[in-house]
Design a protein around this motif. Structure first.
Motif, mmCIF file in Angstrom:
data_model
loop_
_atom_site.group_PDB
_atom_site.id
_atom_site.type_symbol
_atom_site.label_atom_id
_atom_site.label_comp_id
_atom_site.label_asym_id
_atom_site.label_seq_id
_atom_site.Cartn_x
_atom_site.Cartn_y
_atom_site.Cartn_z
ATOM 1 N N ARG A 100 0.406 -1.335 -0.331
ATOM 2 C CA ARG A 100 0.455 -0.034 -0.195
ATOM 3 C C ARG A 100 1.023 1.116 -0.534
ATOM 4 N N ARG A 101 0.420 1.965 -0.230
ATOM 5 C CA ARG A 101 1.189 3.513 -1.244
ATOM 6 C C ARG A 101 1.195 4.115 0.380
ATOM 7 N N SER A 102 -0.185 3.990 1.234
ATOM 8 C CA SER A 102 0.077 4.753 2.271
ATOM 9 C C SER A 102 1.137 3.618 3.264
ATOM 10 N N ASP A 103 1.132 1.919 3.584
ATOM 11 C CA ASP A 103 2.184 1.760 4.383
ATOM 12 C C ASP A 103 3.095 2.724 3.882
ATOM 13 N N LEU A 104 4.259 2.625 2.671
ATOM 14 C CA LEU A 104 5.118 3.150 1.969
ATOM 15 C C LEU A 104 5.411 4.417 2.637
ATOM 16 N N ASP A 105 3.993 5.244 2.406
ATOM 17 C CA ASP A 105 4.990 6.821 2.953
ATOM 18 C C ASP A 105 5.199 7.321 4.132
ATOM 19 N N ALA A 106 4.133 6.097 5.382
ATOM 20 C CA ALA A 106 4.486 5.365 7.112
ATOM 21 C C ALA A 106 5.381 5.372 7.640
ATOM 22 N N TRP A 107 6.441 4.117 6.398
ATOM 23 C CA TRP A 107 7.373 3.355 6.888
ATOM 24 C C TRP A 107 8.483 5.098 6.330
ATOM 25 N N LEU A 108 8.222 5.600 5.458
ATOM 26 C CA LEU A 108 9.374 6.626 5.231
ATOM 27 C C LEU A 108 9.698 7.500 6.057
ATOM 28 N N ALA A 109 7.835 8.133 6.753
ATOM 29 C CA ALA A 109 7.618 8.726 8.236
ATOM 30 C C ALA A 109 8.872 8.917 9.169
ATOM 31 N N GLU A 110 8.110 7.204 9.687
ATOM 32 C CA GLU A 110 9.103 6.597 10.841
ATOM 33 C C GLU A 110 10.810 6.854 10.393
ATOM 34 N N ARG A 111 11.322 6.522 9.028
ATOM 35 C CA ARG A 111 12.672 6.862 9.682
ATOM 36 C C ARG A 111 13.075 8.070 8.818
ATOM 37 N N THR A 112 12.644 9.316 9.153
ATOM 38 C CA THR A 112 12.821 10.875 8.736
ATOM 39 C C THR A 112 13.298 11.231 10.146
ATOM 40 N N ALA A 113 15.066 11.642 9.443
ATOM 41 C CA ALA A 113 15.940 12.527 10.674
ATOM 42 C C ALA A 113 16.442 13.120 10.302
ATOM 43 N N ARG A 114 16.303 14.397 11.134
ATOM 44 C CA ARG A 114 17.000 15.853 10.616
ATOM 45 C C ARG A 114 18.303 15.490 10.963
ATOM 46 N N THR A 115 19.211 14.889 11.673
ATOM 47 C CA THR A 115 20.592 15.097 11.675
ATOM 48 C C THR A 115 20.461 13.365 11.941
ATOM 49 N N THR A 116 21.940 12.967 11.443
ATOM 50 C CA THR A 116 22.336 11.796 11.580
ATOM 51 C C THR A 116 22.407 11.559 13.284
ATOM 52 N N THR A 117 22.886 12.136 13.836
ATOM 53 C CA THR A 117 22.710 11.731 15.103
ATOM 54 C C THR A 117 21.552 11.318 16.040
ATOM 55 N N ALA A 118 20.148 12.513 15.333
ATOM 56 C CA ALA A 118 18.838 11.910 15.794
ATOM 57 C C ALA A 118 18.104 10.705 15.223
ATOM 58 N N GLU A 119 19.235 10.151 14.653
ATOM 59 C CA GLU A 119 18.856 8.561 14.149
ATOM 60 C C GLU A 119 19.743 7.775 14.237
ATOM 61 N N GLN A 120 20.918 8.007 14.930
ATOM 62 C CA GLN A 120 21.296 6.960 16.026
ATOM 63 C C GLN A 120 20.808 6.836 17.084
ATOM 64 N N HIS A 121 20.010 7.816 17.775
ATOM 65 C CA HIS A 121 19.520 7.996 19.022
ATOM 66 C C HIS A 121 18.559 7.071 18.570
ATOM 67 N N ARG A 122 17.788 6.859 17.765
ATOM 68 C CA ARG A 122 16.393 6.609 17.244
ATOM 69 C C ARG A 122 16.602 5.434 17.342
ATOM 70 N N ASP A 123 18.069 4.146 16.465
ATOM 71 C CA ASP A 123 18.477 2.676 16.530
ATOM 72 C C ASP A 123 18.863 2.429 17.510
ATOM 73 N N ALA A 124 19.306 3.307 18.821
ATOM 74 C CA ALA A 124 19.651 3.067 19.934
ATOM 75 C C ALA A 124 18.304 2.117 20.836
ATOM 76 N N ARG A 125 17.233 2.376 20.370
ATOM 77 C CA ARG A 125 16.161 2.302 21.592
ATOM 78 C C ARG A 125 15.661 0.904 21.404
#
Length: 91
Positions: free
Chosen positions: A66-91
């Motif tokens: 579903r296109r809506s599922d792909l959009d949601a999946w992308l939104a869950e992975r949106t980060a403004r910095t690589t630090t934010a991304e690393q913090h999200r991955d550490a959870r």
């Protein structure tokens, strides 16, 4: 009786895409999505590194996204910095 209605924004958002179409939409290879369905990425602890996009099984051999599922999946992975991304991955 079937009536073809023009696509609406909601219909387009929930349209079902083939694996090839979903891969193109995400900018990934078709094989990547196929591999993720079979063998999700796992870290050293054996837990999944991330959740692959949700898919719909249509019959025994056909898969759609579903296109809506792909959009949601992308939104869950949106980060403004690589630090934010690393913090999200550490959870």
């Amino acid at each position: 009786m079937r009536t073809d209605k023009p696509p609406t924004a909601a219909n387009a958002r929930d349209s079902l895409l083939t694996t090839a179409e979903a891969a193109e939409y995400l900018g990934l290879g078709k094989r990547t999505l196929e591999d993720w369905r079979i063998r999700p990425s796992r870290g050293r602890t054996g837990e999944m590194d991330f959740e692959p996009p949700a898919f719909v099984r249509v019959g025994r051999r056909n898969v759609r996204y579903r296109r809506s599922d792909l959009d949601a999946w992308l939104a869950e992975r949106t980060a403004r910095t690589t630090t934010a991304e690393q913090h999200r991955d550490a959870r």
